[in-house]
Each structure stands twice: as structure tokens, then as C-alpha cells.
Design a protein around this motif. Structure first.
Motif, PDB file in Angstrom:
ATOM      1  N   ILE A  19       4.094  40.561  15.183  1.00 22.39           N
ATOM      2  CA  ILE A  19       5.264  40.943  16.223  1.00 22.39           C
ATOM      3  C   ILE A  19       6.366  41.267  15.232  1.00 22.39           C
ATOM      4  O   ILE A  19       7.462  41.235  15.619  1.00 22.39           O
ATOM      5  CB  ILE A  19       5.361  39.796  16.980  1.00 22.39           C
ATOM      6  N   ASP A  21       7.692  44.000  14.330  1.00 21.04           N
ATOM      7  CA  ASP A  21       8.515  45.007  14.790  1.00 21.04           C
ATOM      8  C   ASP A  21       8.744  44.940  16.245  1.00 21.04           C
ATOM      9  O   ASP A  21       9.244  46.089  16.961  1.00 21.04           O
ATOM     10  CB  ASP A  21       7.532  46.404  14.471  1.00 21.04           C
ATOM     11  N   LYS A  22       8.618  43.872  17.050  1.00 19.01           N
ATOM     12  CA  LYS A  22       8.803  43.747  18.430  1.00 19.01           C
ATOM     13  C   LYS A  22      10.064  42.957  18.686  1.00 19.01           C
ATOM     14  O   LYS A  22      10.754  42.385  18.047  1.00 19.01           O
ATOM     15  CB  LYS A  22       7.747  42.887  19.032  1.00 19.01           C
ATOM     16  N   ARG A  23      10.752  43.618  19.766  1.00 22.24           N
ATOM     17  CA  ARG A  23      12.023  43.245  20.037  1.00 22.24           C
ATOM     18  C   ARG A  23      12.188  42.376  21.548  1.00 22.24           C
ATOM     19  O   ARG A  23      11.129  42.740  22.285  1.00 22.24           O
ATOM     20  CB  ARG A  23      13.084  44.313  20.378  1.00 22.24           C
ATOM     21  N   PHE A  24      12.728  41.030  21.381  1.00 23.32           N
ATOM     22  CA  PHE A  24      12.661  40.175  22.425  1.00 23.32           C
ATOM     23  C   PHE A  24      14.157  39.992  22.840  1.00 23.32           C
ATOM     24  O   PHE A  24      15.030  39.951  22.419  1.00 23.32           O
ATOM     25  CB  PHE A  24      11.872  38.824  21.859  1.00 23.32           C
ATOM     26  N   ALA A  52       8.446  37.003  14.404  1.00 23.42           N
ATOM     27  CA  ALA A  52       9.368  37.746  14.766  1.00 23.42           C
ATOM     28  C   ALA A  52      10.407  37.950  13.771  1.00 23.42           C
ATOM     29  O   ALA A  52      10.737  37.038  13.157  1.00 23.42           O
ATOM     30  CB  ALA A  52       9.782  37.413  15.855  1.00 23.42           C
ATOM     31  N   ASN A  56      15.875  41.067  15.842  1.00 25.92           N
ATOM     32  CA  ASN A  56      15.141  41.805  16.880  1.00 25.92           C
ATOM     33  C   ASN A  56      15.147  40.849  18.255  1.00 25.92           C
ATOM     34  O   ASN A  56      14.153  40.806  18.982  1.00 25.92           O
ATOM     35  CB  ASN A  56      13.841  41.976  16.344  1.00 25.92           C
ATOM     36  N   GLU A  80      13.547  49.994  24.392  1.00 23.80           N
ATOM     37  CA  GLU A  80      13.470  49.245  22.974  1.00 23.80           C
ATOM     38  C   GLU A  80      12.816  47.765  22.964  1.00 23.80           C
ATOM     39  O   GLU A  80      12.574  47.176  22.011  1.00 23.80           O
ATOM     40  CB  GLU A  80      14.418  49.446  22.155  1.00 23.80           C
ATOM     41  N   ASP A  82      10.675  44.889  23.995  1.00 25.30           N
ATOM     42  CA  ASP A  82       9.270  44.868  24.294  1.00 25.30           C
ATOM     43  C   ASP A  82       8.818  43.591  25.172  1.00 25.30           C
ATOM     44  O   ASP A  82       7.965  43.792  25.841  1.00 25.30           O
ATOM     45  CB  ASP A  82       8.693  44.635  22.934  1.00 25.30           C
ATOM     46  N   LYS A 118       6.225  45.525  31.617  1.00 27.02           N
ATOM     47  CA  LYS A 118       6.487  44.728  30.172  1.00 27.02           C
ATOM     48  C   LYS A 118       6.300  43.315  30.508  1.00 27.02           C
ATOM     49  O   LYS A 118       6.847  42.850  31.595  1.00 27.02           O
ATOM     50  CB  LYS A 118       7.633  45.280  29.245  1.00 27.02           C
ATOM     51  N   LEU A 156       2.062  40.581  24.726  1.00 29.37           N
ATOM     52  CA  LEU A 156       2.312  41.916  23.987  1.00 29.37           C
ATOM     53  C   LEU A 156       0.824  42.047  23.140  1.00 29.37           C
ATOM     54  O   LEU A 156       0.578  43.344  22.966  1.00 29.37           O
ATOM     55  CB  LEU A 156       3.272  41.747  22.701  1.00 29.37           C
TER      56      LEU A 156
END
Ligand SMILES: Nc1c(NC[C@H](O)[C@H](O)[C@H](O)CO)[nH]c(=O)[nH]c1=O
Ligand SMILES: CC(=O)[C@@H](O)COP(=O)(O)O
Length: 158
Positions: A19, A21-24, A52, A56, A80, A82, A118, A156
Motif C-alpha cells: 500500500i 502508493d495508495k492514498r487514503f 502506507a 498519502n 487519486e 484509493d 472504491k 484494496l
């Protein structure tokens, strides 16, 4: 009762995806802030623990849990983002107001997740008493914020 024997926040992270590169989005209700802050910290730290990146994770507050749905939508609408994690604490009062809030938020954030395709995670603590809420915010039954972050990571990887 089964709950009384459990830490509800235990989980297996062996199948978690990367994760980094995941945006929360974190949407946190200010009502019962002394408890929602603990939920928020639990979610934030769990996301970082599993890879994370702090930059992000976008944390926003709303006045109360009823506003979590709009807060979630305002974040989820951005391509953008996620996943969105909604955190609040609704403690039963003298009337049925808590029921209306809880059902509205459950239905509302479900709709947002389906609308934007999502994960929009239901991290609402819905209790009869303050003690029950404290038990689920770093107490004997774990931390609902941790559970919500774990659910976001798991979805995800779906
Ligand atoms: N009683 C609780 C509330 N009430 C406020 C509502 O959530 C909402 O902000 C208000 O009705 C205006 O729209 N909120 C909580 O998060 N927790 C409660 O226990
Ligand atoms: C749960 C709530 O909405 C809180 O404001 C308590 O409401 P009431 O005592 O009016 O039912």
C-alpha cells in the motif's frame, strides 16, 4: 455474549498488498472527540505500520457522524483517493436520534462506496454507553479505527 470474550481488532496481515502508493482519506467526526481521536490514531498508525506513507493519508474532520457521508463523498470523488475510512462514535441518548444517525451513515457511506467503486469503510462505534465506546477505542475490545484501516487494506487487495 461472544463479544465479551474478544479483542475485536485482531487480524492476519499475511495477505496484505503493498500500500506504499495508495492514498487514503480519513474522515473523523468531532462529536465524542476524546474517543474519535483514539480511533483516528489507531487507523493512522495501522496504515503506516503496513506500509502506507504519511503524505498519502488525508485526514479531515466533520462536526458529527451524520456528516461522515458527505465528508466521505468529498474525498471519494477524487480519482487519486484509493479508499476512505469513516470514523465516529454515536452513543445512545434519551431518544431515537442515535438510530437515525447510525442508519443514515450506514446507508450513506455504502452508497458512496458503490457510487465511486472504491472502499468506503464504516468505522462507526455505535454503543449504548460511554463505557462500551471506550472499550472499542483502545480498550478491552480493541480499536475500531484499527479494524477500519485493516478493512480498507483488505478491500484494496480484492
Ligand atoms: N449525538 C451524537 C451526534 N450528534 C450530531 C450528529 O452527528 C450531527 O452532527 C447533527 O445531527 C447535525 O447534523 N454525533 C455523533 O457523532 N455522535 C453522537 O453521539
Ligand atoms: C446520540 C445523539 O444524537 C445525542 O445527541 C443524544 O441524543 P438524545 O439524548 O437527544 O437522544
Amino acid at each position: 455474549m461472544a463479544t465479551s470474550l474478544q479483542n475485536l481488532s485482531s487480524y492476519d496481515s499475511s495477505n496484505f498488498i503493498d500500500i506504499s502508493d495508495k492514498r487514503f482519506g480519513l474522515v473523523v467526526a468531532e462529536w465524542n472527540r476524546e474517543i474519535t481521536d483514539v480511533l483516528s490514531a489507531g487507523a493512522y498508525e495501522t496504515l503506516l505500520k503496513h506500509g502506507a506513507v504519511a503524505k498519502n493519508i488525508y485526514r479531515n474532520t466533520v462536526p458529527g457522524s451524520f456528516e461522515l457521508t458527505l465528508g466521505a463523498q468529498l474525498l471519494a470523488q477524487h480519482e487519486e483517493i484509493d479508499a476512505v475510512i469513516c470514523l465516529g462514535v454515536v452513543i445512545q441518548g434519551e431518544t431515537k436520534h442515535d438510530d437515525y444517525i447510525n442508519h443514515a451513515v450506514a446507508q450513506g457511506i455504502t452508497h458512496v462506496g458503490l457510487k465511486y467503486n472504491k472502499p468506503v469503510i464504516f468505522g462507526l462505534v455505535t454503543t449504548n454507553t460511554l463505557e462500551q465506546a471506550l472499550d472499542r477505542a483502545g480498550g478491552k475490545h480493541g480499536n475500531k479505527g484499527v479494524e477500519a484501516a485493516v478493512a480498507a487494506i483488505q478491500m484494496l487487495g480484492f
